[in-house]
Design a protein around this motif. Sequence first.
Motif, PDB file in Angstrom:
ATOM      1  N   HIS A   1       3.156  -0.015   8.965  1.00  0.00           N
ATOM      2  CA  HIS A   1       2.784   1.450   8.994  1.00  0.00           C
ATOM      3  C   HIS A   1       3.081   1.814  10.288  1.00  0.00           C
ATOM      4  O   HIS A   1       3.811   2.818  10.653  1.00  0.00           O
TER       5      HIS A   1
ATOM      6  N   TRP B   1      -6.664   5.234   3.732  1.00  0.00           N
ATOM      7  CA  TRP B   1      -6.316   3.870   4.062  1.00  0.00           C
ATOM      8  C   TRP B   1      -7.629   2.917   4.358  1.00  0.00           C
ATOM      9  O   TRP B   1      -7.335   1.778   3.928  1.00  0.00           O
TER      10      TRP B   1
ATOM     11  N   VAL C   1       1.027  -1.232   0.061  1.00  0.00           N
ATOM     12  CA  VAL C   1       0.174   0.065  -0.055  1.00  0.00           C
ATOM     13  C   VAL C   1       0.883   1.061   0.036  1.00  0.00           C
ATOM     14  O   VAL C   1       1.908   1.354   0.810  1.00  0.00           O
TER      15      VAL C   1
ATOM     16  N   GLU D   1       1.856   5.378   0.676  1.00  0.00           N
ATOM     17  CA  GLU D   1       1.442   6.344   1.633  1.00  0.00           C
ATOM     18  C   GLU D   1       0.359   6.771   1.540  1.00  0.00           C
ATOM     19  O   GLU D   1      -0.434   7.212   2.546  1.00  0.00           O
TER      20      GLU D   1
ATOM     21  N   THR E   1      -9.183   1.382   1.541  1.00  0.00           N
ATOM     22  CA  THR E   1      -8.567   0.545   0.582  1.00  0.00           C
ATOM     23  C   THR E   1      -8.441  -0.767   1.368  1.00  0.00           C
ATOM     24  O   THR E   1      -8.687  -1.766   0.715  1.00  0.00           O
TER      25      THR E   1
ATOM     26  N   PRO F   1      -1.889   5.964   9.602  1.00  0.00           N
ATOM     27  CA  PRO F   1      -2.154   5.820   8.266  1.00  0.00           C
ATOM     28  C   PRO F   1      -2.995   7.156   7.686  1.00  0.00           C
ATOM     29  O   PRO F   1      -3.682   7.626   8.587  1.00  0.00           O
TER      30      PRO F   1
ATOM     31  N   GLY G   1      -2.501   5.518   0.445  1.00  0.00           N
ATOM     32  CA  GLY G   1      -3.571   4.796   0.513  1.00  0.00           C
ATOM     33  C   GLY G   1      -4.007   4.076  -0.653  1.00  0.00           C
ATOM     34  O   GLY G   1      -4.707   3.152  -0.587  1.00  0.00           O
TER      35      GLY G   1
END
Length: 320
Positions: free
Chosen positions: A301, A312, A22, A24, A315, A308, A26
């Motif tokens: 993360h 995020w 993933v 940064e 996703t 996050p 998202g």
Amino acid sequence: MNARKAFVGVDGGGTKTRAVVVAETGELIADIVTEGSNVNHFGWERAQAVLGELFAQIRAACPSGSWMSSLFFGLAGVDRPEERTKMREWILEQWPGAFVGVENDTLPALVGGSGETEGIVLIGGTGSIAFGINDRGEKCRVGGWGYLIGDEGSGYNIGKDAYSAVLKSFDGRGPQTLLTGKILAYYGLQDPTALIPLVYSNGFTREQVAAVTRFVFEAAREGDEVSLTLLSRAADELGELVRTMLTRMSFVKQRVPVVLTGGLFHEGSPLIGMVQGRLSGRADVVRSEQPPVVGAVLLAHKQTGTAPGEHWEQTLSGIK
């Protein structure tokens, strides 16, 4: 142009290894599935070869300019500190400059299922294990000792007992059961005695034994008393793993999150309610709606010391 940060979560078991990457921002960069990487099952050389191929796929999937900021690995078979250290040092050689975390596969399952790092995760798949971590970071495991000397309540044990029930019924030592017709039809066999050369043949795996649990669930829904007894026995064993954990560990919370994950706890599984019924009021039992790899990427993360971004959640909720 500045490189984009990317975060990798890896969930590695005996059947498959899954990696999610993933950005940064998202954005989902990659969702990759490859062979199993359990060190205890396959040895270090095979496990590292599988992970090495996975790393090549991750690099190929990442857009030019992406920088791997953090990787977290939840790997079955790296239960002892020295094993985790050995694996982490090897991974750092492959990803110099990145944050790298390595735990067994239970912690990501807890985080993916509850969103918390304090609680208990009960894994019921081919094997079985309970893992707990409290607010002080103290960790404890109960069970998970493998099919020869443990894994009570697991898919393997249920499957093995299903074969036994068919043969006991054939002998006249046990009651008639719907499992006989279902299992024989599955293998295309006419007689229960034909199960012997099949299950004792070279290459007949633990996963194949566990696969017949589907017929135990099916027969139980049809009212088969033998199958209901097998599931009840499994629920006793699985519940005991959690009760033991609650006795051994100190938790601040009055109600401790208990996340159920693994193939035995599929949607609609009667084992969910059966296990819940065997636990005390302190256990807040939930079935994980997200796979452990989601917990792994969240831990990737978290270990960077940052939170996050807002995109995020959307996703990760789409990863099943």
